[in-house]
Write an enzyme that holds these catalytic residues in place. Sequence first.
Site, PDB file in Angstrom:
ATOM      1  CE1 TYR A 141       9.272  -9.059  -3.311  1.00 48.32           C
ATOM      2  CE2 TYR A 141      10.270 -11.239  -3.418  1.00 48.32           C
ATOM      3  CZ  TYR A 141       9.397 -10.342  -2.819  1.00 48.32           C
ATOM      4  OH  TYR A 141       8.673 -10.721  -1.718  1.00 48.32           O
ATOM      5  CG  HIS A 142      14.058 -12.108  -2.619  1.00 51.60           C
ATOM      6  ND1 HIS A 142      14.021 -12.784  -3.817  1.00 51.60           N
ATOM      7  CD2 HIS A 142      13.160 -12.712  -1.815  1.00 51.60           C
ATOM      8  CE1 HIS A 142      13.128 -13.776  -3.729  1.00 51.60           C
ATOM      9  NE2 HIS A 142      12.593 -13.749  -2.527  1.00 51.60           N
ATOM     10  CE  LYS A 191       8.666  -7.950   0.532  1.00 51.41           C
ATOM     11  NZ  LYS A 191       7.354  -7.292   0.339  1.00 51.41           N
TER      12      LYS A 191
HETATM   13  N1  LIG Z   1       2.912 -15.067  -1.539  1.00 53.54           N
HETATM   14  C1  LIG Z   1       4.043 -15.437  -0.959  1.00 53.54           C
HETATM   15  O1  LIG Z   1       4.429 -16.614  -0.982  1.00 53.54           O
HETATM   16  C2  LIG Z   1       4.885 -14.406  -0.245  1.00 53.54           C
HETATM   17  C3  LIG Z   1       6.025 -14.837   0.457  1.00 53.54           C
HETATM   18  C4  LIG Z   1       6.789 -13.901   1.126  1.00 53.54           C
HETATM   19  C5  LIG Z   1       6.426 -12.565   1.109  1.00 53.54           C
HETATM   20  N2  LIG Z   1       5.341 -12.166   0.402  1.00 53.54           N
HETATM   21  C6  LIG Z   1       4.992 -10.743   0.402  1.00 53.54           C
HETATM   22  O2  LIG Z   1       3.630 -10.572   0.706  1.00 53.54           O
HETATM   23  C7  LIG Z   1       3.089  -9.486  -0.036  1.00 53.54           C
HETATM   24  C8  LIG Z   1       1.855  -9.962  -0.807  1.00 53.54           C
HETATM   25  O3  LIG Z   1       2.230 -11.003  -1.696  1.00 53.54           O
HETATM   26  P1  LIG Z   1       1.174 -11.690  -2.657  1.00 53.54           P
HETATM   27  O4  LIG Z   1       1.667 -13.044  -2.951  1.00 53.54           O
HETATM   28  O5  LIG Z   1      -0.194 -11.508  -2.114  1.00 53.54           O
HETATM   29  O6  LIG Z   1       1.359 -10.806  -3.976  1.00 53.54           O
HETATM   30  P2  LIG Z   1       0.253 -10.228  -4.963  1.00 53.54           P
HETATM   31  O7  LIG Z   1       0.982  -9.641  -6.109  1.00 53.54           O
HETATM   32  O8  LIG Z   1      -0.797 -11.236  -5.264  1.00 53.54           O
HETATM   33  O9  LIG Z   1      -0.394  -9.069  -4.093  1.00 53.54           O
HETATM   34  C9  LIG Z   1       0.135  -7.783  -4.000  1.00 53.54           C
HETATM   35  C10 LIG Z   1      -0.995  -6.817  -4.323  1.00 53.54           C
HETATM   36  O10 LIG Z   1      -0.506  -5.479  -4.160  1.00 53.54           O
HETATM   37  C11 LIG Z   1      -0.981  -4.699  -5.225  1.00 53.54           C
HETATM   38  N3  LIG Z   1      -0.074  -3.572  -5.390  1.00 53.54           N
HETATM   39  C12 LIG Z   1       1.247  -3.603  -5.718  1.00 53.54           C
HETATM   40  N4  LIG Z   1       1.722  -2.347  -5.813  1.00 53.54           N
HETATM   41  C13 LIG Z   1       0.699  -1.512  -5.509  1.00 53.54           C
HETATM   42  C14 LIG Z   1       0.570  -0.099  -5.455  1.00 53.54           C
HETATM   43  N5  LIG Z   1       1.591   0.708  -5.733  1.00 53.54           N
HETATM   44  N6  LIG Z   1      -0.626   0.428  -5.092  1.00 53.54           N
HETATM   45  C15 LIG Z   1      -1.694  -0.384  -4.815  1.00 53.54           C
HETATM   46  N7  LIG Z   1      -1.619  -1.731  -4.872  1.00 53.54           N
HETATM   47  C16 LIG Z   1      -0.446  -2.276  -5.227  1.00 53.54           C
HETATM   48  C17 LIG Z   1      -1.023  -5.635  -6.417  1.00 53.54           C
HETATM   49  O11 LIG Z   1      -1.891  -5.205  -7.423  1.00 53.54           O
HETATM   50  C18 LIG Z   1      -1.467  -6.937  -5.770  1.00 53.54           C
HETATM   51  O12 LIG Z   1      -2.863  -7.101  -5.804  1.00 53.54           O
HETATM   52  C19 LIG Z   1       4.195  -8.968  -0.929  1.00 53.54           C
HETATM   53  O13 LIG Z   1       4.783  -7.838  -0.327  1.00 53.54           O
HETATM   54  C20 LIG Z   1       5.194 -10.105  -0.961  1.00 53.54           C
HETATM   55  O14 LIG Z   1       6.489  -9.628  -1.137  1.00 53.54           O
HETATM   56  C21 LIG Z   1       4.556 -13.062  -0.264  1.00 53.54           C
END
Ligand SMILES: NC(=O)c1ccc[n+]([C@@H]2O[C@H](COP(=O)([O-])OP(=O)(O)OC[C@H]3O[C@@H](n4cnc5c(N)ncnc54)[C@H](O)[C@@H]3O)[C@@H](O)[C@H]2O)c1
Length: 382
Positions: free
Chosen positions: A181-182, A185
């Site tokens: 996953y990372h 990114k």
């Molecule tokens: N939550 C954290 O601690 C954290 C930390 C660092 C980075 N991030 C990044 O922030 C972003 C959001 O993270 P999160 O925790 O809200 O995750 P999450 O999984 O709750 O939210 C991501 C959303 O994107 C939607 N999604 C994924 N692929 C899709 C597609 N092809 N079409 C439409 N929708 C799609 C999913 O259904 C989900 O609702 C991610 O990119 C993640 O890598 C999050």
Amino acid sequence: MRVLIMGGDGYLGWPTAMALAAKGHDVHVVDNYLRRTLAQQTQSEALMPNPNLHDRAALFRSASDAEIGVHIGDVANYRTLEHIFQEFQPEAVVHYAEQPAAPYSMIGFEQASLTLNNNLNATLNLIWAVLEHAPDCHIVKLGTMGEYGTPNIDIEEGWIEVEHKGRKETFLYPRAAGSLYHTTKVLDTDLLWFYVRTYGLRVTDLMQGPVYGLSTDESDLDGRLLPNFHYDDIFGTVVNRFLVQAVAGVPLTVYGKGGQVRGYLNLRDTLQCVELAMTHPAEKGQLRILNQFTETFSVNELAERVQRVGNEMGLDVQVQSIDNPRKEKEEHYYNPVHSGLLDLGLQPTYMTDAIVAGMLEQILPYKERIDTKKILPRVRWK
Ligand SMILES: NC(=O)c1ccc[n+]([C@@H]2O[C@H](COP(=O)([O-])OP(=O)(O)OC[C@H]3O[C@@H](n4cnc5c(N)ncnc54)[C@H](O)[C@@H]3O)[C@@H](O)[C@H]2O)c1
């Protein structure tokens, strides 16, 4: 501003949509419920019920009078995203739509392939939708501090100047991710950098640390507006796992020696950072990278804090070290720079004892719904 939020049903996407709509921005969200589907498939459902996006938007409208436009669709499908761009003509896009769980991406080939294809295609499609339909649009992309790994030197904010045989050049800071996953990114960042330097896109890539918390001004309006809260080993972060273990009365499971240090931030600060980035856009032809966290601490320090606060609240909190399912350094140097967002005006919310107590209070009413079998590691980095 007209803002499109990709991944608007997610942990960060939904509170971001509410916060920006409450401030008067014209907000449209798109999501294909990938997170909900994968959580169901792996028996990792969220602790609290989350109404679907249409229902949440309606609930929010009655609680606040603010509108959020909803589109259920897959942004890894270019025609879907193109259609949204043609209709909505966003001035900014916040891109959260990825498969964000490191353990999920390490289960096996299918999960690795889904993560790679979904994340890279979502980013490529966004780039092309901007190029073809909204060339001035500012992309605010969520990256992760995990892109850098844990190098034995200070981590700079995205870039590093290298002197080699008497000559100098600035490069993307070296990346060394610890999961597939990372790694997606890291690939996203490289993809964005190619299109920025070749086609003059404007992009902010936010290298975010693990986010914690459920409370925002808008989610506090109605319990049904809470963001998703996962506490299992696959989708739950270490903070969520520890809080739920404390409430459930099972030991907090520290992976290995517990000296893993990361940069954390409160959900309220994610909302601030994204809005600050959006309202101070990158220049055309600039890939601006900002390290998005407010404080660093080790897993052991986090466990001690949850234990102390939990015990003060009358819970009986134990801590137990278990075999580390991941391949990572358990004791290491960690000193990342994080001044860019502070310079833009970020007012940090630190993880005080009161904040930890508040999160435990929010989880306590759901104690009977906790399934402790979901918390122990089911996925190993083989
Ligand atoms: N939550 C954290 O601690 C954290 C930390 C660092 C980075 N991030 C990044 O922030 C972003 C959001 O993270 P999160 O925790 O809200 O995750 P999450 O999984 O709750 O939210 C991501 C959303 O994107 C939607 N999604 C994924 N692929 C899709 C597609 N092809 N079409 C439409 N929708 C799609 C999913 O259904 C989900 O609702 C991610 O990119 C993640 O890598 C999050």
